[in-house]
Design an enzyme around this catalytic site. Structure first.
Site, PDB file in Angstrom:
ATOM      1  N   SER A  38       0.796  -1.225   0.000  1.00 15.62           N
ATOM      2  CA  SER A  38       0.000   0.000   0.000  1.00 15.62           C
ATOM      3  C   SER A  38       0.835   1.285   0.000  1.00 15.62           C
ATOM      4  O   SER A  38       0.764   2.085  -0.936  1.00 15.62           O
ATOM      5  CB  SER A  38      -0.926  -0.043   1.216  1.00 15.62           C
ATOM      6  OG  SER A  38      -1.520   1.188   1.443  1.00 15.62           O
ATOM      7  N   ASP A 171       8.289  -1.535  11.060  1.00 20.38           N
ATOM      8  CA  ASP A 171       7.838  -2.729  11.775  1.00 20.38           C
ATOM      9  C   ASP A 171       8.504  -3.007  13.125  1.00 20.38           C
ATOM     10  O   ASP A 171       7.819  -3.302  14.092  1.00 20.38           O
ATOM     11  CB  ASP A 171       8.011  -3.950  10.863  1.00 20.38           C
ATOM     12  CG  ASP A 171       7.464  -3.695   9.466  1.00 20.38           C
ATOM     13  OD1 ASP A 171       6.744  -2.702   9.287  1.00 20.38           O
ATOM     14  OD2 ASP A 171       7.768  -4.482   8.563  1.00 20.38           O
ATOM     15  N   TRP A 354      14.446  -1.122  11.255  1.00 23.86           N
ATOM     16  CA  TRP A 354      13.946   0.187  11.710  1.00 23.86           C
ATOM     17  C   TRP A 354      14.474   0.532  13.100  1.00 23.86           C
ATOM     18  O   TRP A 354      13.893   1.355  13.805  1.00 23.86           O
ATOM     19  CB  TRP A 354      12.406   0.197  11.716  1.00 23.86           C
ATOM     20  CG  TRP A 354      11.798   0.061  10.351  1.00 23.86           C
ATOM     21  CD1 TRP A 354      11.301  -1.076   9.787  1.00 23.86           C
ATOM     22  CD2 TRP A 354      11.610   1.097   9.360  1.00 23.86           C
ATOM     23  NE1 TRP A 354      10.815  -0.829   8.508  1.00 23.86           N
ATOM     24  CE2 TRP A 354      10.997   0.498   8.233  1.00 23.86           C
ATOM     25  CE3 TRP A 354      11.909   2.463   9.309  1.00 23.86           C
ATOM     26  CZ2 TRP A 354      10.660   1.212   7.079  1.00 23.86           C
ATOM     27  CZ3 TRP A 354      11.571   3.172   8.153  1.00 23.86           C
ATOM     28  CH2 TRP A 354      10.962   2.540   7.064  1.00 23.86           C
ATOM     29  N   GLU A 397      17.541  -0.956   0.117  1.00 25.67           N
ATOM     30  CA  GLU A 397      16.325  -0.757   0.912  1.00 25.67           C
ATOM     31  C   GLU A 397      16.601   0.275   2.022  1.00 25.67           C
ATOM     32  O   GLU A 397      15.780   1.131   2.297  1.00 25.67           O
ATOM     33  CB  GLU A 397      15.914  -2.105   1.509  1.00 25.67           C
ATOM     34  CG  GLU A 397      14.552  -2.115   2.159  1.00 25.67           C
ATOM     35  CD  GLU A 397      14.172  -3.501   2.667  1.00 25.67           C
ATOM     36  OE1 GLU A 397      15.028  -4.413   2.635  1.00 25.67           O
ATOM     37  OE2 GLU A 397      13.017  -3.666   3.101  1.00 25.67           O
TER      38      GLU A 397
HETATM   39  C1  9WN Z   1       5.835  -6.023   6.031  1.00 23.97           C
HETATM   40  C2  9WN Z   1       7.428  -3.446   1.550  1.00 23.97           C
HETATM   41  C3  9WN Z   1       7.361  -3.331   3.061  1.00 23.97           C
HETATM   42  C4  9WN Z   1       7.295  -1.860   3.531  1.00 23.97           C
HETATM   43  C5  9WN Z   1       7.480  -1.727   5.031  1.00 23.97           C
HETATM   44  C6  9WN Z   1       8.764  -2.454   5.432  1.00 23.97           C
HETATM   45  C7  9WN Z   1       8.693  -3.909   4.982  1.00 23.97           C
HETATM   46  C8  9WN Z   1       7.167  -5.847   5.330  1.00 23.97           C
HETATM   47  C9  9WN Z   1       8.176  -6.917   5.730  1.00 23.97           C
HETATM   48  O1  9WN Z   1       8.523  -3.959   3.590  1.00 23.97           O
HETATM   49  O2  9WN Z   1       7.630  -4.516   5.684  1.00 23.97           O
HETATM   50  O3  9WN Z   1       4.904  -5.089   5.506  1.00 23.97           O
HETATM   51  O4  9WN Z   1       8.015  -8.056   5.277  1.00 23.97           O
HETATM   52  O5  9WN Z   1       9.122  -6.621   6.464  1.00 23.97           O
HETATM   53  O6  9WN Z   1       8.960  -2.366   6.806  1.00 23.97           O
HETATM   54  O7  9WN Z   1       7.537  -0.365   5.388  1.00 23.97           O
HETATM   55  O8  9WN Z   1       6.053  -1.315   3.177  1.00 23.97           O
HETATM   56  O9  9WN Z   1       8.490  -2.674   1.070  1.00 23.97           O
END
Ligand code: 9WN
Length: 438
Positions: A38, A171, A354, A397
Site C-alpha cells: 500500500s 515494523d 527500523w 532498501e
Molecule cells: C511487512 C514493503 C514493506 C514496507 C514496510 C517495510 C517492509 C514488510 C516486511 O517492507 O515490511 O509489511 O516483510 O518486512 O517495513 O515499510 O512497506 O516494502
C-alpha cells in the site's frame, strides 16, 4: 552534483522502476516483496509520475480496486506466486466480510495515498483530467479517510491507531517494544522466513519478533478484522501515521477543490488531525511519540516516526524537533541520512531494519517538511546524499546511518522513486485551499 551525475542517476532510477513494474503496479523489490504494498505504491508514484504518469495513475487505481467495502485500503494486494510470508493463505481474505475479489491482507499501512494522488495529478494535469483520474480517485480516498476516522481513532484523542507493527510501516521500531513484549510466544520453531534469503539475518526482525507478528495478525484475522480496538492485543496511536494522514487530508482538500467537491470538511479535518498530533507530544523526551491505548501512556522513545509531525503546518513543537534532528540523537549533519532510531538509545542498532538504519522514505518525508519550512539548502543536501547512496548501493532498501553502506535488499523501488522525485524539478500548484491551511 553535476548535471551529468543527476541525469545518470535519474536514468538508472527510471530503469529500475520499469523493471519492477508488473503491468498494473510496481513490486517494492522483485525477490523480497513480490506483491503490491500500500504505502510503497504511493511512494513509488511520486517517482513514476514524472516520466510515466499514466502508469502512476494505474498504480493507484489498482490499489483502489482492492479497497474493502468498509473503506480500508489493504497493506498488501497479493499477486499469484511469489514466496512471501504471510501469503494469501494466511489471511484467506475471501472469508472476511467486505473483502474485495482479489486476495489481500486485512491490515493497513500509513495513508500516503491522497497526497500521492494529488502529486500524480500535478505532474500531468492534462492526462489526469482527460482520464477523469481525480474524479475516480476522490470517492475511494474519501471512504478510506472515513474508515480511518470511524474505525482507527479513540474517542477524545483522534490520532490514528495501528493494530499491528506492520501497519506503521516501521515494523520493528522500538516504539512497539513494550507492547510487543506483552504478546506471549509459544515457539519460534516452524516459522517460515523466506525474507532471510534476500537480506542478512541481523538486518531483519528476529524469529521472536516474527512469532509475535503472526500472533497479533492471527488475533486480528480471527476477530474478523474487528474495530473494537481495546479488545485487540496490540493497539497504539502512531505519530508518523497520524502526521501522514494530516498531510493527506490537506491534499484531499485540494483534490476536492479541483473537482468541485466540498473542500471545507477536509480543511476542518486536517485541523483536527493537527490537534491530534499535538496530543502525542511527549515532554519527558522532547519528541512526539506513540501512545499505547491500553495503558494510556506515551512511549519514552525518540524515533524517526516522532520527527514526522514536522509535516504538519504550524506544529507547536516544530523548533524543538528541528533541534533534535540536528542534535546528538539524529545527527543530521554527520550521518549519511537521518537514522530511524535515537543514536543515544540502548535499542539503537546500526544494522537492524527500523532500529537504526537510515531509510530513503524517511529522508524524503523530512525533505518535504523542510521544503515547506523554506529550508531549501537542507533539502538540496538530502537530495544529493540520497542520490549518491542510491547509486553507490544499487538502490538499497536502507543504509548504515554512519557510513552509508547498503543494507537490506537491493533494487528497492521507493529508493529509486523518491530519489528520482527529489532530482526532478516540479512546479507545484498550491491552490487557495492549501494556502488557507498553511
Ligand atoms: C511487512 C514493503 C514493506 C514496507 C514496510 C517495510 C517492509 C514488510 C516486511 O517492507 O515490511 O509489511 O516483510 O518486512 O517495513 O515499510 O512497506 O516494502
Amino acid at each position: 552534483m553535476t548535471p551529468q551525475e543527476t541525469e545518470d542517476a535519474r536514468r538508472a532510477a527510471e530503469r529500475l522502476l520499469a523493471s519492477n513494474w508488473r503491468g498494473t503496479h510496481t513490486v517494492p523489490a522483485a525477490g523480497l516483496y513480490p506483491h503490491q504494498w500500500s504505502w510503497d505504491s504511493a511512494f513509488i508514484t511520486f517517482g513514476t509520475r514524472h516520466s510515466r504518469p499514466a502508469d502512476a495513475r494505474l498504480e493507484l487505481a489498482t490499489l483502489f480496486d482492492a479497497q474493502w467495502a468498509d473503506g480500508r485500503i489493504p497493506q498488501i494486494v497479493y499477486s499469484p506466486g511469489g514466496d512471501y510470508s504471510p501469503g494469501p493463505e494466511f489471511w484467506q481474505s475471501s472469508r472476511l466480510d467486505g473483502a474485495p475479489g482479489v486476495a489481500t491482507a486485512a491490515l493497513i499501512q500509513p495513508p500516503m495515498h491522497a497526497w500521492a494522488a494529488l502529486a500524480v495529478h500535478e505532474a500531468d494535469p492534462e492526462g489526469s483530467r482527460e482520464s477523469g483520474f481525480l474524479e475516480k480517485a476522490y470517492p475511494a480516498l474519501l471512504r478510506w479517510h472515513e474508515y480511518l476516522s470511524s474505525r482507527r481513532t479513540v474517542a477524545g484523542h483522534g490520532a490514528g491507531v495501528i493494530v499491528h507493527p506492520w501497519e506503521s510501516g516501521v515494523d520493528n521500531s522500538p516504539l512497539w517494544d513494550a507492547a510487543m513484549a506483552r504478546i506471549e510466544v509459544v515457539s519460534t520453531a516452524s516459522l517460515p522466513r523466506p525474507d532471510l534469503a534476500h537480506a542478512g539475518e541481523g538486518e531483519r526482525p528476529t524469529d521472536r519478533d516474527y512469532a509475535r507478528y503472526f500472533a497479533i495478525a492471527a488475533a486480528y484475522r480471527d476477530s474478523h478484522a474487528s474495530d473494537d480496538l481495546a479488545s485487540l492485543p496490540f493497539a497504539l496511536e502512531d505519530p508518523g501515521f497520524t502526521a501522514i494522514w494530516a498531510r493527506s487530508e490537506r491534499a484531499l482538500a485540494s483534490i476536492a477543490d479541483h473537482i468541485g467537491e466540498d473542500s471545507a470538511r477536509h480543511v476542518r479535518r486536517q485541523a483536527e488531525l493537527a490537534t491530534a498530533v499535538e496530543g502525542l507530544w511527549n515532554s519527558r523526551i522532547g519528541c512526539y511519540s506513540a501512545r499505547d491505548i491500553r495503558s494510556g501512556e506515551l512511549v519514552d522513545k525518540r524515533t524517526a516516526s516522532g520527527l514526522l509531525p514536522l509535516l504538519v503546518p504550524g506544529l507547536l513543537h516544530g523548533p524543538e524537533l528541528l533541534q533534535l534532528l540536528w542534535g546528538p540523537s539524529f545527527e543530521f549533519r554527520t550521518t549519511a541520512l537521518p537514522p530511524s532510531n535515537d543514536l543515544l538509545d540502548a535499542t539503537f542498532d546500526r544494522a537492524s531494519y527500523w532500529r537504526g538504519p537510515a531509510w530513503f522514505n524517511t529522508a524524503w518525508l523530512l525533505a518535504q517538511a523542510l521544503r515547506d519550512l523554506d529550508r531549501h539548502e537542507e533539502v538540496a543536501m538530502i537530495a544529493e546524499r540520497m542520490m549518491r547512496l542510491a547509486v553507490a548501493g544499487d538502490f538499497p532498501e536502507y543504509v548504515d546511518p554512519f557510513d552509508g553502506s547498503p543494507r537490506g535488499t537491493r533494487a528497492f523501488s521507493w529508493t529509486a522513486a523518491l530519489t528520482l522525485d527529489l532530482l526532478t524539478p516540479t512546479t507545484i500548484d498550491h491552490n487557495d485551499t492549501t494556502e488557507a491551511i498553511r
